[in-house]
Design a protein around this motif. Structure first.
Motif, PDB file in Angstrom:
ATOM      1  N   ASP A  54      19.341  -7.964  84.708  1.00  0.00           N
ATOM      2  CA  ASP A  54      19.034  -9.096  83.839  1.00  0.00           C
ATOM      3  C   ASP A  54      20.273  -9.973  83.724  1.00  0.00           C
ATOM      4  O   ASP A  54      21.395  -9.525  83.975  1.00  0.00           O
ATOM      5  CB  ASP A  54      18.622  -8.600  82.449  1.00  0.00           C
ATOM      6  CG  ASP A  54      17.921  -9.663  81.608  1.00  0.00           C
ATOM      7  OD1 ASP A  54      17.588 -10.736  82.134  1.00  0.00           O
ATOM      8  OD2 ASP A  54      17.710  -9.408  80.410  1.00  0.00           O
ATOM      9  N   SER A  55      20.050 -11.210  83.348  1.00  0.00           N
ATOM     10  CA  SER A  55      21.159 -12.105  83.015  1.00  0.00           C
ATOM     11  C   SER A  55      20.806 -12.783  81.699  1.00  0.00           C
ATOM     12  O   SER A  55      19.644 -13.064  81.433  1.00  0.00           O
ATOM     13  CB  SER A  55      21.384 -13.145  84.117  1.00  0.00           C
ATOM     14  OG  SER A  55      20.240 -13.951  84.270  1.00  0.00           O
ATOM     15  N   VAL A  56      21.823 -13.013  80.891  1.00  0.00           N
ATOM     16  CA  VAL A  56      21.617 -13.613  79.574  1.00  0.00           C
ATOM     17  C   VAL A  56      22.504 -14.845  79.469  1.00  0.00           C
ATOM     18  O   VAL A  56      23.713 -14.769  79.677  1.00  0.00           O
ATOM     19  CB  VAL A  56      21.934 -12.604  78.448  1.00  0.00           C
ATOM     20  CG1 VAL A  56      21.821 -13.254  77.079  1.00  0.00           C
ATOM     21  CG2 VAL A  56      21.006 -11.400  78.551  1.00  0.00           C
ATOM     22  N   SER A  57      21.892 -15.975  79.133  1.00  0.00           N
ATOM     23  CA  SER A  57      22.646 -17.226  78.979  1.00  0.00           C
ATOM     24  C   SER A  57      23.275 -17.280  77.590  1.00  0.00           C
ATOM     25  O   SER A  57      22.927 -16.497  76.697  1.00  0.00           O
ATOM     26  CB  SER A  57      21.718 -18.431  79.173  1.00  0.00           C
ATOM     27  OG  SER A  57      20.806 -18.514  78.085  1.00  0.00           O
ATOM     28  N   PHE A  58      24.183 -18.216  77.411  1.00  0.00           N
ATOM     29  CA  PHE A  58      24.791 -18.390  76.089  1.00  0.00           C
ATOM     30  C   PHE A  58      23.736 -18.778  75.056  1.00  0.00           C
ATOM     31  O   PHE A  58      23.810 -18.347  73.908  1.00  0.00           O
ATOM     32  CB  PHE A  58      25.925 -19.421  76.128  1.00  0.00           C
ATOM     33  CG  PHE A  58      27.203 -18.881  76.683  1.00  0.00           C
ATOM     34  CD1 PHE A  58      27.982 -18.004  75.944  1.00  0.00           C
ATOM     35  CD2 PHE A  58      27.623 -19.229  77.953  1.00  0.00           C
ATOM     36  CE1 PHE A  58      29.166 -17.487  76.447  1.00  0.00           C
ATOM     37  CE2 PHE A  58      28.803 -18.712  78.475  1.00  0.00           C
ATOM     38  CZ  PHE A  58      29.571 -17.844  77.724  1.00  0.00           C
ATOM     39  N   ALA A  59      22.744 -19.567  75.455  1.00  0.00           N
ATOM     40  CA  ALA A  59      21.669 -19.949  74.527  1.00  0.00           C
ATOM     41  C   ALA A  59      20.894 -18.719  74.068  1.00  0.00           C
ATOM     42  O   ALA A  59      20.604 -18.557  72.881  1.00  0.00           O
ATOM     43  CB  ALA A  59      20.730 -20.951  75.186  1.00  0.00           C
ATOM     44  N   GLN A  60      20.579 -17.830  75.015  1.00  0.00           N
ATOM     45  CA  GLN A  60      19.861 -16.601  74.667  1.00  0.00           C
ATOM     46  C   GLN A  60      20.720 -15.692  73.789  1.00  0.00           C
ATOM     47  O   GLN A  60      20.220 -15.102  72.836  1.00  0.00           O
ATOM     48  CB  GLN A  60      19.450 -15.846  75.939  1.00  0.00           C
ATOM     49  CG  GLN A  60      18.396 -16.552  76.753  1.00  0.00           C
ATOM     50  CD  GLN A  60      18.224 -15.909  78.115  1.00  0.00           C
ATOM     51  OE1 GLN A  60      19.186 -15.656  78.831  1.00  0.00           O
ATOM     52  NE2 GLN A  60      16.966 -15.654  78.473  1.00  0.00           N
ATOM     53  N   LEU A  61      22.002 -15.570  74.127  1.00  0.00           N
ATOM     54  CA  LEU A  61      22.901 -14.720  73.348  1.00  0.00           C
ATOM     55  C   LEU A  61      23.036 -15.241  71.920  1.00  0.00           C
ATOM     56  O   LEU A  61      22.968 -14.466  70.960  1.00  0.00           O
ATOM     57  CB  LEU A  61      24.279 -14.649  74.022  1.00  0.00           C
ATOM     58  CG  LEU A  61      25.338 -13.803  73.323  1.00  0.00           C
ATOM     59  CD1 LEU A  61      24.880 -12.360  73.136  1.00  0.00           C
ATOM     60  CD2 LEU A  61      26.643 -13.853  74.120  1.00  0.00           C
ATOM     61  N   LEU A  62      23.182 -16.541  71.773  1.00  0.00           N
ATOM     62  CA  LEU A  62      23.284 -17.144  70.440  1.00  0.00           C
ATOM     63  C   LEU A  62      21.995 -16.901  69.655  1.00  0.00           C
ATOM     64  O   LEU A  62      22.034 -16.557  68.465  1.00  0.00           O
ATOM     65  CB  LEU A  62      23.577 -18.644  70.564  1.00  0.00           C
ATOM     66  CG  LEU A  62      24.066 -19.363  69.328  1.00  0.00           C
ATOM     67  CD1 LEU A  62      25.384 -18.784  68.828  1.00  0.00           C
ATOM     68  CD2 LEU A  62      24.238 -20.843  69.604  1.00  0.00           C
ATOM     69  N   ASP A  63      20.860 -17.039  70.319  1.00  0.00           N
ATOM     70  CA  ASP A  63      19.571 -16.800  69.675  1.00  0.00           C
ATOM     71  C   ASP A  63      19.433 -15.332  69.252  1.00  0.00           C
ATOM     72  O   ASP A  63      18.941 -15.040  68.156  1.00  0.00           O
ATOM     73  CB  ASP A  63      18.433 -17.196  70.610  1.00  0.00           C
ATOM     74  CG  ASP A  63      17.084 -17.179  69.918  1.00  0.00           C
ATOM     75  OD1 ASP A  63      16.966 -17.761  68.812  1.00  0.00           O
ATOM     76  OD2 ASP A  63      16.148 -16.575  70.483  1.00  0.00           O
ATOM     77  N   LEU A  64      19.864 -14.410  70.103  1.00  0.00           N
ATOM     78  CA  LEU A  64      19.819 -12.980  69.758  1.00  0.00           C
ATOM     79  C   LEU A  64      20.674 -12.678  68.530  1.00  0.00           C
ATOM     80  O   LEU A  64      20.262 -11.929  67.634  1.00  0.00           O
ATOM     81  CB  LEU A  64      20.294 -12.129  70.936  1.00  0.00           C
ATOM     82  CG  LEU A  64      19.369 -12.041  72.134  1.00  0.00           C
ATOM     83  CD1 LEU A  64      20.077 -11.379  73.313  1.00  0.00           C
ATOM     84  CD2 LEU A  64      18.112 -11.264  71.774  1.00  0.00           C
ATOM     85  N   ARG A  65      21.865 -13.256  68.490  1.00  0.00           N
ATOM     86  CA  ARG A  65      22.759 -13.015  67.347  1.00  0.00           C
ATOM     87  C   ARG A  65      22.176 -13.647  66.080  1.00  0.00           C
ATOM     88  O   ARG A  65      22.226 -13.072  65.002  1.00  0.00           O
ATOM     89  CB  ARG A  65      24.162 -13.575  67.624  1.00  0.00           C
ATOM     90  CG  ARG A  65      24.894 -12.946  68.790  1.00  0.00           C
ATOM     91  CD  ARG A  65      24.959 -11.415  68.764  1.00  0.00           C
ATOM     92  NE  ARG A  65      25.353 -10.906  67.479  1.00  0.00           N
ATOM     93  CZ  ARG A  65      24.937  -9.735  66.962  1.00  0.00           C
ATOM     94  NH1 ARG A  65      24.120  -8.970  67.616  1.00  0.00           N
ATOM     95  NH2 ARG A  65      25.344  -9.350  65.781  1.00  0.00           N
ATOM     96  N   ARG A  66      21.601 -14.840  66.211  1.00  0.00           N
ATOM     97  CA  ARG A  66      20.978 -15.513  65.058  1.00  0.00           C
ATOM     98  C   ARG A  66      19.836 -14.649  64.511  1.00  0.00           C
ATOM     99  O   ARG A  66      19.735 -14.440  63.303  1.00  0.00           O
ATOM    100  CB  ARG A  66      20.463 -16.897  65.459  1.00  0.00           C
ATOM    101  CG  ARG A  66      19.953 -17.723  64.288  1.00  0.00           C
ATOM    102  CD  ARG A  66      19.322 -19.047  64.719  1.00  0.00           C
ATOM    103  NE  ARG A  66      20.007 -19.734  65.786  1.00  0.00           N
ATOM    104  CZ  ARG A  66      20.866 -20.741  65.623  1.00  0.00           C
ATOM    105  NH1 ARG A  66      21.160 -21.175  64.416  1.00  0.00           N
ATOM    106  NH2 ARG A  66      21.422 -21.317  66.661  1.00  0.00           N
ATOM    107  N   LYS A  67      18.987 -14.140  65.387  1.00  0.00           N
ATOM    108  CA  LYS A  67      17.871 -13.287  64.961  1.00  0.00           C
ATOM    109  C   LYS A  67      18.370 -12.007  64.286  1.00  0.00           C
ATOM    110  O   LYS A  67      17.763 -11.539  63.321  1.00  0.00           O
ATOM    111  CB  LYS A  67      16.969 -12.951  66.145  1.00  0.00           C
ATOM    112  CG  LYS A  67      16.116 -14.116  66.579  1.00  0.00           C
ATOM    113  CD  LYS A  67      15.249 -13.771  67.762  1.00  0.00           C
ATOM    114  CE  LYS A  67      14.432 -14.987  68.184  1.00  0.00           C
ATOM    115  NZ  LYS A  67      13.661 -14.729  69.390  1.00  0.00           N
TER     116      LYS A  67
END
Length: 185
Positions: A54-67
Motif C-alpha cells: 500500500d501507499s499512503v499520501s500526505f492527504a490520507q495520513l492527515l485524514d487518518l490522524r484527524r479521524k
C-alpha cells in the motif's frame, strides 16, 4: 570523481550484503540495511517476496490522524458526561481537560494542511510485506511474515511481524505535527 566511485562501491557492497540477488527496489535496499543494523554489522540479509502492499499520501495520513483525534474527542466527551452525571468531579475534570486539548489539536489541523499545500498528493509512506532471513555471527534470524513502513526517501519507520500498531507514531511524517502534539501537552 573519487566520491562518485566511493558511493558506487558502497552501494554495491550494501546490495551484496542484502541478498544473493541484488535488489532493484531502493526501498528494499533501505530495508535490508535497517535489518542488518538491528541484527549486527556482519549480517547478511536475504529477502524473499518483498512487495509494496500500500501507499499512503500526505492527504490520507492527515485524514487518518484527524479521524483518530475525532474518535478521541468522542470518547473523552462520553467519559466526561458519564463522570459529570455521577458527580465524580475529579474524573470529569480530567476528561474535560483532555477534551479541550483534543479540540485545540483538531483546530490546528488546518495549519498542518496549509503547510502541506503543494504536497498533499505526494506519498508519505509505503507499507511493505516481506519474508527472509538475516545471518550473522550470532546466528540466523527468520523474518517470516514481516511488515515494514518505509518513506519514499528510504527511511524505515517500522519493522515488525504482523501489522498490529505498525502505523502508530507516523503522524511525525507530517511537518509540524510533532510540535503541535508536544505544544498541547
Amino acid at each position: 570523481m573519487k566520491l562518485r566511485y566511493l558511493v558506487m562501491a558502497a552501494a554495491a557492497i550494501l546490495a551484496a550484503s542484502c541478498s544473493p540477488k541484488a535488489p532493484s527496489d531502493p526501498l528494499e535496499v533501505s530495508l535490508c540495511s535497517a535489518i542488518a543494523g538491528k541484527v549486527g554489522a556482519d549480517a547478511k540479509v536475504s529477502l524473499e517476496g518483498f512487495t509494496r502492499t500500500d501507499s499512503v499520501s500526505f492527504a490520507q495520513l492527515l485524514d487518518l490522524r484527524r479521524k483518530a483525534f475525532e474518535l478521541k474527542l468522542a470518547q473523552e466527551t462520553k467519559f466526561y458526561e458519564k463522570y459529570k452525571s455521577e458527580h465524580m468531579d475529579v474524573n470529569a475534570k480530567k476528561h474535560e481537560d483532555a477534551m479541550v486539548r483534543t479540540k485545540n489539536i483538531l483546530a490546528s489541523f488546518d495549519v498542518l494542511e496549509a503547510g502541506l499545500a503543494g504536497r498533499m498528493d505526494e506519498i508519505a509512506y509505503y507499507d511493505c510485506a516481506f519474508s527472509g532471513q538475516a545471518k550473522s555471527a550470532a546466528g540466523t534470524v527468520s523474518l517470516d511474515g514481516y511488515n515494514a513502513v518505509v518513506t519514499p526517501s528510504g527511511e524505515v519507520m517500522a519493522i515488525q511481524a504482523g501489522t498490529k500498531n505498525i502505523h502508530a507514531g507516523l503522524g511525525k511524517l507530517i511537518p509540524g505535527y510533532t510540535e503541535l502534539i508536544k505544544g498541547e501537552e
